[in-house]
Design a protein around this motif. Structure first.
Motif, PDB file in Angstrom:
ATOM      1  N   PHE A  91      -4.966 -11.005 -17.996  1.00  0.00           N
ATOM      2  CA  PHE A  91      -4.289 -10.533 -19.200  1.00  0.00           C
ATOM      3  C   PHE A  91      -5.297 -10.530 -20.355  1.00  0.00           C
ATOM      4  CE2 PHE A  91      -2.021 -11.161 -23.165  1.00  0.00           C
ATOM      5  CZ  PHE A  91      -1.009 -10.206 -23.089  1.00  0.00           C
ATOM      6  N   GLY A  92      -5.355  -9.432 -21.085  1.00  0.00           N
ATOM      7  CA  GLY A  92      -6.330  -9.296 -22.160  1.00  0.00           C
ATOM      8  C   GLY A  92      -7.597  -8.586 -21.746  1.00  0.00           C
ATOM      9  N   LEU A  93      -7.715  -8.239 -20.453  1.00  0.00           N
ATOM     10  CA  LEU A  93      -8.852  -7.478 -19.957  1.00  0.00           C
ATOM     11  C   LEU A  93      -8.357  -6.161 -19.363  1.00  0.00           C
ATOM     12  CD1 LEU A  93     -10.929 -10.256 -18.133  1.00  0.00           C
ATOM     13  CD2 LEU A  93     -11.302  -9.351 -20.431  1.00  0.00           C
ATOM     14  N   LEU A  94      -9.127  -5.107 -19.534  1.00  0.00           N
ATOM     15  CA  LEU A  94      -8.773  -3.781 -19.020  1.00  0.00           C
ATOM     16  C   LEU A  94      -9.812  -3.383 -17.987  1.00  0.00           C
ATOM     17  CD1 LEU A  94      -6.987  -1.244 -19.149  1.00  0.00           C
ATOM     18  CD2 LEU A  94      -8.462  -0.423 -21.007  1.00  0.00           C
ATOM     19  N   ALA A  95      -9.387  -3.313 -16.729  1.00  0.00           N
ATOM     20  CA  ALA A  95     -10.315  -3.033 -15.632  1.00  0.00           C
ATOM     21  C   ALA A  95     -10.792  -1.590 -15.673  1.00  0.00           C
ATOM     22  CB  ALA A  95      -9.640  -3.316 -14.296  1.00  0.00           C
ATOM     23  N   THR A 105     -12.493  -5.311 -23.183  1.00  0.00           N
ATOM     24  CA  THR A 105     -11.800  -6.476 -23.723  1.00  0.00           C
ATOM     25  C   THR A 105     -10.697  -6.043 -24.679  1.00  0.00           C
ATOM     26  OG1 THR A 105     -13.789  -7.838 -23.504  1.00  0.00           O
ATOM     27  CG2 THR A 105     -12.076  -8.626 -24.984  1.00  0.00           C
ATOM     28  N   LEU A 106      -9.472  -6.423 -24.345  1.00  0.00           N
ATOM     29  CA  LEU A 106      -8.328  -6.174 -25.217  1.00  0.00           C
ATOM     30  C   LEU A 106      -8.037  -7.370 -26.116  1.00  0.00           C
ATOM     31  CD1 LEU A 106      -5.872  -4.529 -22.634  1.00  0.00           C
ATOM     32  CD2 LEU A 106      -7.510  -3.389 -24.146  1.00  0.00           C
ATOM     33  N   GLN A 107      -8.287  -8.575 -25.616  1.00  0.00           N
ATOM     34  CA  GLN A 107      -8.005  -9.801 -26.360  1.00  0.00           C
ATOM     35  C   GLN A 107      -9.327 -10.448 -26.764  1.00  0.00           C
ATOM     36  OE1 GLN A 107      -5.502 -12.616 -24.273  1.00  0.00           O
ATOM     37  NE2 GLN A 107      -5.918 -14.267 -25.709  1.00  0.00           N
ATOM     38  N   VAL A 544     -15.672  -2.301 -36.897  1.00  0.00           N
ATOM     39  CA  VAL A 544     -16.709  -2.973 -36.112  1.00  0.00           C
ATOM     40  C   VAL A 544     -16.090  -3.748 -34.948  1.00  0.00           C
ATOM     41  CG1 VAL A 544     -18.514  -4.738 -36.167  1.00  0.00           C
ATOM     42  CG2 VAL A 544     -18.294  -3.108 -38.060  1.00  0.00           C
ATOM     43  N   LEU A 545     -15.079  -4.555 -35.258  1.00  0.00           N
ATOM     44  CA  LEU A 545     -14.367  -5.305 -34.231  1.00  0.00           C
ATOM     45  C   LEU A 545     -13.013  -4.627 -34.025  1.00  0.00           C
ATOM     46  CD1 LEU A 545     -14.056  -7.720 -32.335  1.00  0.00           C
ATOM     47  CD2 LEU A 545     -13.227  -9.056 -34.273  1.00  0.00           C
ATOM     48  N   ASN A 546     -12.877  -3.903 -32.909  1.00  0.00           N
ATOM     49  CA  ASN A 546     -11.687  -3.090 -32.674  1.00  0.00           C
ATOM     50  C   ASN A 546     -10.895  -3.623 -31.483  1.00  0.00           C
ATOM     51  OD1 ASN A 546     -12.490  -1.233 -34.735  1.00  0.00           O
ATOM     52  ND2 ASN A 546     -13.946  -0.345 -33.287  1.00  0.00           N
TER      53      ASN A 546
END
Length: 659
Positions: A91-95, A105-107, A544-546
């Motif tokens: 959870f929080g990662l996009l493969a 990285t989503l989180q 910058v941080l999205n």
């Protein structure tokens, strides 16, 4: 067949043979009867007539920080989330579309910070096991775990683990994780291997303790740079249902990361017998070398019948082979005083030496690119640990003694109301040296050569975590100053020519990041509903941080026993979603993600269906991934030019053996 693949196969088959031969060994240890009223049922232990039964708490796995977990052969919704290549909840990662590739990285709060510099190439490290991720074992009887999962199109993902206590105070474990997956798109093969060997030892009087491990890891990915015709993908043209028909930017490029590590952590009690006051001498040693290579046989790419140079001008017309070498040695010596009432007081000094290098010095008209970065850093610090009644705390402060400005303040405090309810507080203030690839990089591509002297990154982070019988929740607030990142610096003409010119940059202003994560599982008889929601907010003057503002995962499932409770079944649906945002893109030349501000991804639902079963200590997994892809529109992406995975059928199992 490449030599490293043959080596992986040999090691894997060796481990299989080793696991079955484990039954030839026996271990004698006192045991007590298992409490069958706990969540661990009788099938989680081995029964032998006229022999004692080893309970689950006699199979321990211990981290470097002395956190202990126990073997668990149960089947829960959490096990469904962790049945993947990384063997953890993602959870929080996009493969990316193929197994064994990188993750977007989503989180952002998943990011770990260390004040010491590393090699970099962070996008290649998701499957690279660091020293603090290795687990040491203490088992009542020999234990084997076999993991298998099918991959995409061709290949398999396996993970084998075997642990044995030769005596009560001497343990060995050996493990190997291997993957080979062809993927659906052109030039997308993944082939990885992670070999681990550990040993734990303590003297009978428990005066000396030692944990040691050795790892050898290699991560090979063919790199295609994404598809060139996004319109053909989003139009759902049936001619492209076979994803191999899509044109990609790179047809013969690949990246390779490998590393070897020898690690030792040990301590010796000075006083002969343990009492209310004890004095220990501690030492930690870590020697590691890493190697990163980017290889591209054909420099020019074909897009729509036209030749382009995706990464700009090159010094070579063919056969690019960029290589980066890195090795480090770390020693930490400490003196620890333990008082059973006051806690543990430790004072330490450490020595960090690293060599990040290339084989040449590059001399240009306007700059010189050196061949190496050699660092020697000495630090001193103290650590206090307190564990009394329901309180558990750890406080660390370290600062460099050499001329580098480096510091780390880390405070953690936890309060246990009872077994079901805990709350913890964490604060970290780091003055961090840049990773080496921000300050130095050499490539055959003209615009991918730089030598910098960036400022240290300053990170202030406060986190609160609560685990209760009603809900799990966490909040993190982080302030970043002098944040380092990679950016696409291509000008208008270069972008028109579809070129990607990536360079490191430093953001001088502050970035404020807030995340709130809430999870709750509801049970209605044999039905369950598991929900996780993540809210993120970033305050900054530039993009910058999205991150996506909202990330959600919702699972509805059914569980029941069948065949006189011989089979435990779990089946249901998992819904994943995140809001649109300017996701980072991936650049294979530097093995890093970079900031882009042109295309948003997200806003697409991802639905999975699963059927899992448990028979004694064997868990069987069957999954239909992203089954809504064919009727929800082709708007699903892992990165701006990289589509997410299509409808896929996956099968896997985890099998535990006990002697």
């Amino acid at each position: 067949m490449p030599n490293h693949i043959l080596l992986q196969m040999r090691i894997f088959f060796y481990l299989i043979c080793l696991s079955f031969s484990a039954t030839l060994f026996s271990q004698n240890r006192s045991a007590k009867e298992m409490d069958y009223n706990t969540k661990y049922n009788s099938s989680d232990s081995i029964k032998k007539k006229n022999q004692p039964i080893a309970t689950y708490d006699m199979y321990r796995f211990i981290t470097l920080d002395r956190d202990t977990t126990y073997i668990d052969t149960s089947l829960t919704i959490k096990k469904e989330y962790s049945h993947n290549f990384l063997r953890k909840d993602t959870f929080g990662l996009l493969a990316f579309p193929n197994e064994g590739q990188t993750y977007n990285t989503l989180q952002y709060s998943l990011t770990d910070f260390s004040p010491l510099p590393e090699i970099g190439f962070q996008a290649k490290h998701f499957n690279f096991l660091e020293a603090n991720q290795i687990r040491y074992s203490s088992v009542a009887t020999p234990v084997t775990e076999l993991y298998f999962k099918s991959t995409l199109k061709q290949g398999q993902s396996v993970d084998s683990f075997f642990a044995i206590n030769i005596t009560e105070n001497l343990n060995f474990s050996i493990a190997y994780r291997g993957l080979r997956s062809l993927g659906q798109y052109i030039n997308q093969l993944s082939s990885t291997g992670n070999f681990r060997f550990t040993t734990s030892y303590n003297t009978k009087n428990k005066r000396y303790f030692a944990n040691m491990h050795y790892t050898y890891q290699d991560i090979l990915n063919e790199e295609n740079g994404g598809i060139t015709t996004i319109d053909d993908f989003e139009s759902q043209d049936p001619n492209y249902d076979n994803r191999a028909r899509f044109e990609v930017y790179l047809t013969d490029a690949k990246s390779f990361l490998k590393g070897k590590r020898v690690f030792l952590d040990h301590s010796f009690r000075v006083n002969p017998t343990k009492g209310s006051n004890n004095l220990y001498v501690t030492h930690q040693f870590n020697y590691e070398n890493k190697f990163f290579e980017y290889n591209q046989a054909t420099v020019a790419s074909s897009v729509g019948g036209n030749s382009i140079y995706r990464f700009g001008d090159s010094y070579l017309t063919s056969g690019i082979n960029d290589q980066t070498h890195y090795n480090k040695m770390y020693n930490k010596v400490g003196l620890e005083y333990e008082n059973t009432t006051l806690g543990k007081f430790q004072f330490f000094v450490d020595d960090f030496r690293s060599n990040y290098y290339y084989n040449q010095i590059l001399i240009f008209d306007d700059k010189i690119i050196p061949s190496a970065l050699n660092l020697k850093i000495n630090s001193a610090g103290g650590q206090y640990e307190y564990q009394q009644n329901k309180w558990n705390g750890k406080f660390l402060y370290a600062r460099s003694l050499t001329n580098q400005s480096l510091s780390n303040l880390d405070a953690r405090l936890k309060y246990d109301f009872n077994n079901d309810n805990q709350v913890s507080f964490e604060y970290q203030n780091i003055n961090k040296l840049p990773n080496n690839n921000y300050n130095l990089y050499q490539s055959s591509y003209v615009n991918y050569n730089w030598s910098n002297d960036f400022k240290n990154e300053k990170i202030n982070s406060l986190a609160v975590n609560a685990t209760t019988q009603w809900v799990t929740a966490s909040m993190q607030y982080t302030i970043l100053k002098d944040h380092l990142y990679f950016s696409d610096e291509a000008n208008a003409t270069q972008k028109l020519n579809l070129q990607q010119i990536i360079a490191p940059k430093q953001y001088g202003n502050a970035i404020n990041y807030l995340s709130v994560k809430v999870g709750r599982e509801f049970r209605f008889g044999k039905f369950g509903l598991d929900n996780t929601f993540l809210y993120q907010k970033v305050t900054q003057s530039e993009l910058v941080l999205n991150v996506p503002e909202l990330v959600a995962r919702n699972s509805v499932y059914y569980t029941n026993y069948f065949f006189k409770k011989a089979l435990y079944l779990q089946t249901g649906f998992v819904f994943n979603y995140f809001t649109k945002f300017y996701a980072n893109d991936y650049n294979p030349v530097i093995g890093e993600f970079f900031v882009q501000k042109e295309k948003e991804i997200g806003g697409f639902p991802n639905l999975d269906f699963f059927i899992n079963a448990k028979i004694q200590r064997t868990r069987i997994y069957f999954k239909v991934e992203h089954f809504n892809s064919s009727f929800s529109g082709n708007t699903f992406y892992s990165a701006p030019n990289t589509p997410y995975r299509d409808f896929t059928l996956r099968f896997g199992l985890i099998w535990n053996f006990f002697n």
